[in-house]
Structure formats: C-alpha cells, structure tokens
Design a protein around this motif. Structure first.
Motif, PDB file in Angstrom:
ATOM      1  N   GLU A  83      17.067  60.490  -9.068  1.00 59.22           N
ATOM      2  CA  GLU A  83      15.907  61.187  -9.826  1.00 59.22           C
ATOM      3  C   GLU A  83      15.135  60.346 -10.333  1.00 59.22           C
ATOM      4  N   ALA A 131      12.852  58.272  -7.905  1.00 61.66           N
ATOM      5  CA  ALA A 131      12.037  59.084  -7.262  1.00 61.66           C
ATOM      6  C   ALA A 131      10.886  59.066  -7.871  1.00 61.66           C
ATOM      7  N   LYS A 132      11.043  59.256  -9.208  1.00 62.18           N
ATOM      8  CA  LYS A 132      10.055  59.751 -10.304  1.00 62.18           C
ATOM      9  C   LYS A 132       9.289  58.182 -10.332  1.00 62.18           C
ATOM     10  N   SER A 147       9.939  62.332  -3.809  1.00 60.40           N
ATOM     11  CA  SER A 147      10.903  63.411  -3.966  1.00 60.40           C
ATOM     12  C   SER A 147      12.383  62.740  -4.049  1.00 60.40           C
ATOM     13  N   ARG A 148      13.238  63.358  -4.717  1.00 61.49           N
ATOM     14  CA  ARG A 148      14.685  62.806  -4.955  1.00 61.49           C
ATOM     15  C   ARG A 148      15.230  62.858  -3.419  1.00 61.49           C
ATOM     16  N   GLN A 149      14.876  63.861  -2.687  1.00 58.73           N
ATOM     17  CA  GLN A 149      15.230  64.003  -1.254  1.00 58.73           C
ATOM     18  C   GLN A 149      15.022  62.912  -0.421  1.00 58.73           C
TER      19      GLN A 149
END
Length: 135
Positions: A20, A23-24, A29-31
C-alpha cells in the motif's frame, strides 16, 4: 533466477514498505504492485525509473533476470571542498575565456586550471599551515 517481481518484493520489504505504501509513493493501486511482485505484469518505464531511484538500484538490475542480489548503486556524496574547487576553477576559466582578452584572459584561465587540478592539495596545505601556526 530472480525475476522482476521477486526483486521488487525483496527491495520493498528491505526498505520496510508495505504494498500500500509503495503504491501510494508511485501513485498506483496496491493491486498494481501485487501484479508486479507476482510477475503478472510490469510497470511502465516511468515507474521502473522511479523504483530504481527509490530503492537505489539500477534499472538494469530490476529488469534483467539474474542470480545476483543487488548491491545499491553508489551515489555520489557532495563533497563541498572538492566541488567548490571544481566550480571555482570552471568559473575562472569561463570568465577568462569569455570576458577578457590578452594576458588577463590567460592568467584567469591558468588560475582556473590550477584550481581544477590542485584545489585539494591547496586546501590541505592551507589547513596544515594554520594548524601549525596555532601550535
């Protein structure tokens, strides 16, 4: 062989990032991070460059499959004394070459070259001189 995904996961975990958080940091996205780490996809070139900068490794290391574990690429630390000598020398050379003519120009260019080549030794000599005077 170590894939892009396994290297990314290892680097992320070594730096203490969650998927997470990474990703940020990359504005994805985290995906997307999960896909990259499971080798189900690859980031675009901008994110590959950002990952290499973030984790202080080369893009080559990230993209090439190899058995080698990454050693961080050495980053150049700013050394104020060496850099001042370089920049001062370059400024003197440029000013001498562009702003003056004749002997003034050659004197400034010569002093600039001396600064480029011998600035470290000059600083050591000056420091030694003043430390000996204080004793």
């Amino acid at each position: 062989m170590h894939s892009f995904g396994s290297k990314l996961k290892q680097l992320r975990e070594e730096q203490g990032f969650s998927q997470e958080q990474l990703a940020k940091e990359l504005n994805v996205s985290r995906q997307a991070v999960w896909k990259w780490e499971t080798d189900k996809g690859l980031p675009d070139i901008q994110n590959i460059v950002r990952l290499s900068e973030l984790f202080d490794v080369t893009t080559d290391y990230l993209l090439k499959e190899s058995e080698l574990i990454a050693e961080p690429t050495p980053t150049r630390k700013w050394n104020s004394e060496e850099d001042i000598g370089f920049y001062l020398g370059m400024i003197l050379i440029l000013v001498g070459g562009l702003a003056f003519e004749g002997s003034t120009s050659w004197i400034l260019i010569s002093i600039g070259l001396v600064f480029l080549v011998f600035f470290d030794e000059l600083l050591i000599s000056i420091k030694r001189f003043f430390s000996n005077r204080d004793n």
